[in-house]
Scaffold this motif. Structure first.
Motif, short mmCIF file in Angstrom:
data_model
loop_
_atom_site.label_atom_id
_atom_site.label_comp_id
_atom_site.label_asym_id
_atom_site.label_seq_id
_atom_site.Cartn_x
_atom_site.Cartn_y
_atom_site.Cartn_z
N THR A 490 -14.61 22.91 34.85
CA THR A 490 -13.47 22.94 33.95
C THR A 490 -12.23 23.29 34.76
O THR A 490 -12.32 24.01 35.76
CB THR A 490 -13.69 23.97 32.82
N ILE A 491 -11.11 22.75 34.36
CA ILE A 491 -9.84 23.11 34.98
C ILE A 491 -8.91 23.50 33.84
O ILE A 491 -8.68 22.69 32.94
CB ILE A 491 -9.21 21.93 35.77
N GLN A 492 -8.42 24.72 33.85
CA GLN A 492 -7.62 25.20 32.73
C GLN A 492 -6.31 25.79 33.22
O GLN A 492 -6.29 26.62 34.12
CB GLN A 492 -8.38 26.27 31.95
N VAL A 493 -5.25 25.38 32.57
CA VAL A 493 -3.94 25.95 32.88
C VAL A 493 -3.77 27.20 32.03
O VAL A 493 -4.17 27.22 30.87
CB VAL A 493 -2.83 24.94 32.54
N ASP A 494 -3.19 28.25 32.61
CA ASP A 494 -3.05 29.50 31.87
C ASP A 494 -1.63 30.07 32.04
O ASP A 494 -1.22 30.40 33.14
CB ASP A 494 -4.08 30.51 32.38
N TYR A 495 -0.92 30.18 30.92
CA TYR A 495 0.40 30.81 30.93
C TYR A 495 0.35 32.24 30.43
O TYR A 495 1.34 32.94 30.43
CB TYR A 495 1.36 30.01 30.03
N VAL A 516 2.16 30.06 37.74
CA VAL A 516 1.21 29.51 36.77
C VAL A 516 -0.18 29.77 37.34
O VAL A 516 -0.37 29.76 38.56
CB VAL A 516 1.38 27.99 36.59
N MET A 517 -1.12 30.02 36.45
CA MET A 517 -2.48 30.29 36.91
C MET A 517 -3.36 29.12 36.46
O MET A 517 -3.21 28.62 35.35
CB MET A 517 -2.94 31.58 36.24
N ILE A 518 -4.24 28.69 37.35
CA ILE A 518 -5.23 27.67 36.95
C ILE A 518 -6.61 28.28 37.14
O ILE A 518 -6.92 28.81 38.20
CB ILE A 518 -5.13 26.40 37.82
N HIS A 519 -7.41 28.23 36.10
CA HIS A 519 -8.82 28.62 36.23
C HIS A 519 -9.59 27.35 36.53
O HIS A 519 -9.34 26.32 35.92
CB HIS A 519 -9.39 29.15 34.91
N ARG A 520 -10.55 27.46 37.42
CA ARG A 520 -11.38 26.29 37.60
C ARG A 520 -12.79 26.65 38.05
O ARG A 520 -13.01 27.61 38.78
CB ARG A 520 -10.75 25.31 38.60
N THR A 521 -13.76 25.87 37.58
CA THR A 521 -15.11 25.93 38.14
C THR A 521 -15.51 24.49 38.45
O THR A 521 -14.97 23.55 37.88
CB THR A 521 -16.14 26.50 37.16
N ILE A 522 -16.47 24.35 39.35
CA ILE A 522 -16.98 23.02 39.68
C ILE A 522 -18.36 22.87 39.06
O ILE A 522 -18.63 21.96 38.29
CB ILE A 522 -17.06 22.84 41.21
N PHE A 523 -19.22 23.82 39.41
CA PHE A 523 -20.56 23.81 38.83
C PHE A 523 -20.54 24.33 37.39
O PHE A 523 -21.45 24.05 36.63
CB PHE A 523 -21.50 24.72 39.65
N GLY A 524 -19.55 25.10 37.06
CA GLY A 524 -19.53 25.78 35.78
C GLY A 524 -20.20 27.13 35.96
O GLY A 524 -19.54 28.15 36.04
N SER A 525 -21.50 27.10 36.05
CA SER A 525 -22.23 28.29 36.48
C SER A 525 -23.41 27.83 37.30
O SER A 525 -23.89 26.72 37.15
CB SER A 525 -22.70 29.12 35.28
N MET A 526 -23.87 28.71 38.18
CA MET A 526 -25.01 28.36 39.02
C MET A 526 -26.21 28.06 38.14
O MET A 526 -27.00 27.15 38.41
CB MET A 526 -25.35 29.51 39.98
N GLU A 527 -26.36 28.82 37.07
CA GLU A 527 -27.51 28.66 36.18
C GLU A 527 -27.50 27.29 35.53
O GLU A 527 -28.46 26.53 35.61
CB GLU A 527 -27.48 29.76 35.10
N ARG A 528 -26.40 26.98 34.88
CA ARG A 528 -26.34 25.71 34.16
C ARG A 528 -26.42 24.54 35.13
O ARG A 528 -27.07 23.54 34.86
CB ARG A 528 -25.04 25.64 33.35
N PHE A 529 -25.78 24.69 36.28
CA PHE A 529 -25.76 23.59 37.22
C PHE A 529 -27.15 23.31 37.79
O PHE A 529 -27.57 22.16 37.89
CB PHE A 529 -24.79 23.88 38.37
N VAL A 530 -27.86 24.37 38.12
CA VAL A 530 -29.22 24.18 38.63
C VAL A 530 -30.09 23.54 37.54
O VAL A 530 -30.90 22.66 37.82
CB VAL A 530 -29.82 25.50 39.14
#
Length: 646
Positions: A490-495, A516-530
């Motif tokens: 997920t890629i999220q913009v945060d104000y 500006v802050m951007i939150h991001r994950t690639i795998f999301g979580s190790m658990e879900r990705f695995v």
RNA sequence: GCCGAUGUAGCUCAGUUGGUCAGAGCAGCUGAUUUGUAAUCUGCAGGUCGGGGGUUCGAAUCCCUUCAUCGGCUCCA
């Protein structure tokens, strides 16, 4: 006469009021048997609905979603008819077609329950009714008439739905003794509903509202041919075999213990290895892309979350604060890493020249999830996010977004993740007070996301009203073995957080500015990705991820000494290798190792001892010939390099 | 959390209506065998039938309760 234009551009004249079914029959009787719905001027219609004006026409055979939709929607009505005849007085909610099949939400009445044991009876009744070849008849009715019909029946759910509809847009469909409120479209008759299977029953709140009554939802699927149904059921069985919970147990990757607590995964050694391989792999990429790796504690003071706003919004639905015995301080298990990261940002001054600042952490977080919602590794109460936060100037937002999209696509490509969808979530323009941040920033951020995705040639679906309250986002979703969707990256913009934590940088004007802050994950979580990785590979991991790369299988115990020598060389060369020195026949050892999905089986016997080689067999593929031990080492290393280099 | 279902050895499962029903295969351990590309044979050991309570002369089997899991719903910072 009216003019009908076909998808290939050709046109023909027909008499006014002709139906698409009649047109299909004129083209070919065979075609008429294979079509289930028609698109008339971009609206999907019943085949039997008369066409009164010039129109474009596309006929839908089974392959088209529109055909399946009509087919399954008609099946839902058929099931409702069967239910009504078996359970007089049953009330009906809604019964739509879904991606695979259909369901109907029903209220069997107080004290009555429908269980899976009843499905066969219902199914049988459906088959009886379908065989009667009942036609589906469409009828326009006024709102009053519709209300009258359903209130007379006592169908309070239907009258509720009707009361919200616009007069003049209400249609009913009748087949046999059953009439339903419905937009359609439907099949001409029940005749094609030949292969029927009711799959499961579940509870579902009326209109998705947990304050309202829970109805019984019955799921089913139908096909025009028994063969298609059989194939589908086989597919479901195969999907079950790929279920990560099952493979996780078989391959000893992870487990759960009621003593530890539900939703708290315990990673076994092999699962841990896979996880660690992913972390090492990703960390390498992050460092190359300028990320700073940080580490933060698993708890944070309650005040941290009061500042961030999370406490107010989610505090009641979180693991409750833990208190210190003497000072009376309160801490929360961290449900996310962002507040900690904000304070890391604040620990040092920042210049506009230093932005963007990219901060990453494999951060373990704890979230209270309702007990019924937990699911294997995909929905847990403790998980490790491959989290990162980008702090940047507003004018850098689009470039940052592009760099993250690029990163995600790069990682997915290496991992052979091709089957994902991307969704852009924007704010609801009619409900702006739900969101924080200025109109100008929102509009700009939304535009930046959409354009960044377009520039990266990422196909997205855009959904309004799905944004987080603090900013728009872009999510990457994948499906599991049986088609359930899970969000990964997920890629999220945060104000919001930059305000609340008073994050600043010095601009070229020597004034304080807000990043500006951007939150991001690639795998999301190790658990879900695995979990998703397991279901994608059915447990046959790529070599670089595999916890064990090879196993040595001596033909007999006579060769155990040589096998031990090979083992030592390979393990010293960082190729994690096992040995199977049981006094079993080679066939048995091969079978066992194949089932464990170990990538390479190394067979050693008399020939190998003499020539100082190993006979290499690749998992799932068979013998690939003999090689020297050093040759095998460099072979494995080059294979791994090939897999994770792009 | 809600609706429904399930819970028997490490794993996969048998156990009709309560009465030698506590079983099988695989895994494990023994011993024999010394094997050339997907299952060698022998023997042994393993379970208070998820936990607790109840009904009954008698419960894996019926009832209550609790825990966990499964399919959905709601939720998902």
């Amino acid at each position: 006469m009216i003019k009908i234009t076909f998808p290939d551009g050709s046109a023909r004249e027909y008499k006014k009021g002709i139906s698409s079914l009649e047109i299909a029959e004129q083209i070919s009787p065979r075609l008429a048997k294979e079509v289930y719905a028609a698109t008339v001027n971009s609206e999907i219609w019943d085949l039997t609905r008369p066409i009164n004006n010039d129109a474009t026409l596309k006929l839908h055979k089974w392959e088209d979603d529109a055909a399946k939709h009509a087919f399954w929607h008609s099946s839902a009505h058929l099931m409702a008819e069967a239910l009504e005849s078996l359970y007089p007085g049953m009330k009906f909610g809604i019964g739509p077609a879904i991606e695979n099949g259909f369901y109907y939400d029903v209220d069997p009445g107080d004290g009555k329950v429908i269980t899976e044991a009843d499905l066969q009876t219902i199914e049988n009744r459906m088959k009886e009714l379908a065989a009667k070849n009942l036609s589906f008849n469409r009828r326009d009715v006024s709102k009053n008439e519709a209300l009258g019909i359903f209130s007379k029946k006592g169908d309070e759910y239907k009258t509720e739905l009707i009361s919200e509809l616009q007069d003049g847009t209400i249609t009913l469909y009748t087949q046999g003794n059953f009439t339903d409120l419905c937009k359609g479209p439907h099949l001409p008759s029940t005749e094609p509903l030949k292969a029927i299977k009711l799959l499961s029953v579940a509870g579902a709140y009326w209109r998705g509202n947990e304050k309202r009554k829970m109805l019984t939802r019955i799921y089913g699927i139908t096909f025009p041919k028994q063969k298609l149904l059989d194939d589908y059921l086989v597919f479901l069985e195969e999907a079950k075999r790929r279920d990560h919970r099952r493979i996780g147990k078989e391959l000893e990757l992870f487990t759960f213990s009621p003593k530890v607590g539900m939703g708290l995964p315990l990673w076994l050694p092999k699962g841990s290895d896979i996880r660690q391989n992913l972390i090492t792999f990703l960390t390498g990429i992050l460092r190359k892309r300028g990320y700073k790796i940080v580490t933060t504690p698993h708890i944070g003071n309650v005040n941290l979350y009061k500042i961030s706003g999370h406490f107010e919004k989610y505090g009641a639905d979180s693991f409750q604060p833990i208190s210190t015995p003497q000072e009376g301080e309160q801490f929360m298990l961290k449900p996310m890493n962002c507040p900690h990261h904000c304070e890391i940002y604040n620990a040092t001054p920042h210049s506009y020249k230093d932005l963007p600042y990219r901060m990453a952490e494999f951060g373990t977080v704890y979230r209270y999830e309702q007990s019924g919602e937990l699911h294997g590794l995909t929905r847990v109460r403790s998980f490790t996010q491959d989290d990162a936060h980008h702090f940047c100037r507003q004018d850098q937002l689009r470039e940052e977004f592009k760099s993250i999209i690029d990163l995600i696509l790069y990682v997915f490509k290496i991992l052979n993740f091709n089957d994902f969808t991307a969704q852009v979530s924007l704010r609801d323009p009619d409900n702006k007070q739900k969101y924080i941040g200025s109109d100008e920033n929102w509009e700009r951020a939304e535009r930046d996301i959409i354009e960044a995705a377009a520039e990266k040639k990422l196909e997205t679906t855009i959904v309004t009203g799905e944004a987080a309250f603090y900013g728009p986002k872009l999510d990457f979703m994948v499906k599991d073995a049986i088609g359930r969707k899970w969000q990964l990256g997920t890629i999220q913009v945060d104000y919001n957080l930059p305000e609340r934590f008073d994050l600043t940088y010095n601009g070229s004007d020597n004034q304080k500015h807000r990043p500006v802050m951007i939150h991001r994950t690639i795998f999301g979580s190790m658990e879900r990705f695995v979990a998703v990785l397991i279901e994608n590979t059915a447990g046959k991991f790529p070599l670089w991820l595999a916890p064990e790369k090879a196993v040595i299988l001596p033909i007999s115990e006579k060769f155990n000494v040589y096998a031990g020598k090979v083992l030592e060389i390979l393990n010293n060369s960082d190729i994690c290798t096992l040995i199977d020195d049981r006094s079993e026949k080679i066939g048995k050892k091969i079978r066992d190792s194949e089932l464990k999905k170990i990538p390479y089986l190394l067979i050693v016997g008399e020939k190998e001892v003499e020539s100082e080689t190993i006979a290499v067999r690749k998992q799932g593929e068979g013998d690939v010939g003999s090689m020297k031990i050093e040759e095998f080492v460099s072979f494995i290393n080059s294979e791994i390099k090939k897999e994770i280099a792009l």
